[in-house]
Design an enzyme around this catalytic site. Sequence first.
Site, PDB file in Angstrom:
ATOM      1  N   ASP A 285      -0.151  -2.104  12.336  1.00 43.49           N
ATOM      2  CA  ASP A 285       0.443  -2.567  11.078  1.00 43.49           C
ATOM      3  C   ASP A 285       0.922  -4.005  11.269  1.00 43.49           C
ATOM      4  O   ASP A 285       1.919  -4.266  11.951  1.00 43.49           O
ATOM      5  CB  ASP A 285       1.616  -1.649  10.690  1.00 43.49           C
ATOM      6  CG  ASP A 285       2.138  -1.975   9.300  1.00 43.49           C
ATOM      7  OD1 ASP A 285       2.389  -3.169   9.018  1.00 43.49           O
ATOM      8  OD2 ASP A 285       2.279  -1.052   8.481  1.00 43.49           O
TER       9      ASP A 285
ATOM     10  N   ARG B 268       0.844  -1.204   0.000  1.00 43.40           N
ATOM     11  CA  ARG B 268       0.000   0.000   0.000  1.00 43.40           C
ATOM     12  C   ARG B 268       0.872   1.243   0.000  1.00 43.40           C
ATOM     13  O   ARG B 268       1.856   1.321   0.725  1.00 43.40           O
ATOM     14  CB  ARG B 268      -0.857   0.053   1.271  1.00 43.40           C
ATOM     15  CG  ARG B 268      -1.940  -0.947   1.330  1.00 43.40           C
ATOM     16  CD  ARG B 268      -3.072  -0.579   2.263  1.00 43.40           C
ATOM     17  NE  ARG B 268      -2.747   0.112   3.491  1.00 43.40           N
ATOM     18  CZ  ARG B 268      -3.662   0.576   4.323  1.00 43.40           C
ATOM     19  NH1 ARG B 268      -4.946   0.424   4.043  1.00 43.40           N
ATOM     20  NH2 ARG B 268      -3.331   1.185   5.432  1.00 43.40           N
TER      21      ARG B 268
ATOM     22  N   THR C 262      -1.719   7.311  -0.074  1.00 44.65           N
ATOM     23  CA  THR C 262      -3.041   7.121  -0.689  1.00 44.65           C
ATOM     24  C   THR C 262      -3.718   5.816  -0.271  1.00 44.65           C
ATOM     25  O   THR C 262      -4.908   5.638  -0.508  1.00 44.65           O
ATOM     26  CB  THR C 262      -2.910   7.083  -2.224  1.00 44.65           C
ATOM     27  OG1 THR C 262      -2.106   5.929  -2.571  1.00 44.65           O
ATOM     28  CG2 THR C 262      -2.242   8.344  -2.762  1.00 44.65           C
TER      29      THR C 262
ATOM     30  N   ASP D 238       4.562  -4.885  10.193  1.00 43.30           N
ATOM     31  CA  ASP D 238       5.570  -4.308  11.093  1.00 43.30           C
ATOM     32  C   ASP D 238       5.615  -5.071  12.405  1.00 43.30           C
ATOM     33  O   ASP D 238       6.686  -5.329  12.957  1.00 43.30           O
ATOM     34  CB  ASP D 238       5.244  -2.838  11.376  1.00 43.30           C
ATOM     35  CG  ASP D 238       5.614  -1.946  10.204  1.00 43.30           C
ATOM     36  OD1 ASP D 238       6.208  -2.451   9.229  1.00 43.30           O
ATOM     37  OD2 ASP D 238       5.315  -0.735  10.257  1.00 43.30           O
TER      38      ASP D 238
HETATM   39  C1  PRP Z   1      -1.162  -4.613   4.501  1.00 45.42           C
HETATM   40  C2  PRP Z   1      -1.878  -5.937   4.635  1.00 45.42           C
HETATM   41  C3  PRP Z   1      -2.669  -6.012   3.358  1.00 45.42           C
HETATM   42  C4  PRP Z   1      -2.998  -4.565   3.087  1.00 45.42           C
HETATM   43  C5  PRP Z   1      -4.432  -4.327   3.443  1.00 45.42           C
HETATM   44  O1  PRP Z   1      -0.046  -4.748   3.720  1.00 45.42           O
HETATM   45  O2  PRP Z   1      -1.032  -7.016   4.798  1.00 45.42           O
HETATM   46  O3  PRP Z   1      -1.946  -6.565   2.282  1.00 45.42           O
HETATM   47  O4  PRP Z   1      -2.152  -3.768   3.929  1.00 45.42           O
HETATM   48  O5  PRP Z   1      -4.809  -3.043   3.138  1.00 45.42           O
HETATM   49  P1  PRP Z   1      -5.911  -2.702   2.046  1.00 45.42           P
HETATM   50  O6  PRP Z   1      -7.060  -3.598   2.293  1.00 45.42           O
HETATM   51  O7  PRP Z   1      -6.225  -1.253   2.335  1.00 45.42           O
HETATM   52  O8  PRP Z   1      -5.315  -2.889   0.691  1.00 45.42           O
HETATM   53  P2  PRP Z   1       0.999  -3.557   3.414  1.00 45.42           P
HETATM   54  O9  PRP Z   1       0.662  -2.902   2.125  1.00 45.42           O
HETATM   55  O10 PRP Z   1       1.102  -2.671   4.612  1.00 45.42           O
HETATM   56  O11 PRP Z   1       2.352  -4.319   3.157  1.00 45.42           O
HETATM   57  P3  PRP Z   1       3.238  -5.225   4.122  1.00 45.42           P
HETATM   58  O12 PRP Z   1       2.479  -6.508   4.356  1.00 45.42           O
HETATM   59  O13 PRP Z   1       4.451  -5.440   3.302  1.00 45.42           O
HETATM   60  O14 PRP Z   1       3.492  -4.481   5.389  1.00 45.42           O
HETATM   61  N1  URA Z   2      -2.631  -2.927   7.003  1.00 43.44           N
HETATM   62  C1  URA Z   2      -2.331  -3.232   8.290  1.00 43.44           C
HETATM   63  O1  URA Z   2      -1.336  -3.918   8.564  1.00 43.44           O
HETATM   64  N2  URA Z   2      -3.154  -2.769   9.244  1.00 43.44           N
HETATM   65  C2  URA Z   2      -4.240  -2.014   8.988  1.00 43.44           C
HETATM   66  O2  URA Z   2      -4.949  -1.624   9.925  1.00 43.44           O
HETATM   67  C3  URA Z   2      -4.529  -1.700   7.644  1.00 43.44           C
HETATM   68  C4  URA Z   2      -3.706  -2.174   6.677  1.00 43.44           C
END
Ligand code: PRP
Ligand code: URA
Length: 217
Positions: A209, A113, A117, A212
Amino acid sequence: MIRPGLATLSLMDVHVVRHPLVENVLAALRDRRTPCDVFRQLAHRVSLLLVAEATRDLPLADATVETPLETTTVRRLAARVVAVPVLRAGLGMLDALLELVPQAQVGYFGLERDERTAAARRYYEKVPKDLADASVFLLDPMLATGGSATMAIEGLAELGARRVRLLSIVAAPEGLAHLKAAVPDATVYTAAIDRELNARKFILPGLGDFGDRLFGT
Ligand code: PRP
Ligand code: URA
């Protein structure tokens, strides 16, 4: 925590896995004081419960075995299972699926993400061939805006997948609504449907997150 508006989601196949053990794990996952190593174990534990529920309708085939006492008919899994964790956070769910379905094949979808945005960007994919005859389990713990889940399910459909089950740990009503509009026949298994998204598109109350917390970044 489920809002009345969720009745509008009734056409989409959403399974909220209600179980005391799921609640108990969620309580600790949500707690900001839970350290990374414990968070990882908890993600694994709740994923085991989700996988058990999401695989309930997999086909079986009869076979014969010799017990130490006699010949008997048994039933073995007859599905080709493909697990697709969404990088990074979905990796926290993969071992649970492989523990319960060791013969599963594994594909990867890299989605991220945009911090400003919240729009998802696809940066990597590697999935097994011939998805049409496979039972595909998409692993992504957070369904927030639904952008990532929609992109992954549409991407898997482009690659031939016929039926994809999404396993999430926490889903937002906004994300489920978005997914339903984009992929009306999607199937979702989740441990919780939370209240709403905040201005930064994080799930409330949520658990922060996930990636994280899982990887200590
Ligand atoms: C997080 C999560 C999903 C996404 C959900 O990943 O693991 O893939 O956000 O959000 P959405 O429904 O608004 O698309 P992130 O993009 O933070 O990546 P990461 O797993 O590498 O931290
Ligand atoms: N991705 C996450 O890891 N947590 C949230 O709350 C939304 C998106």
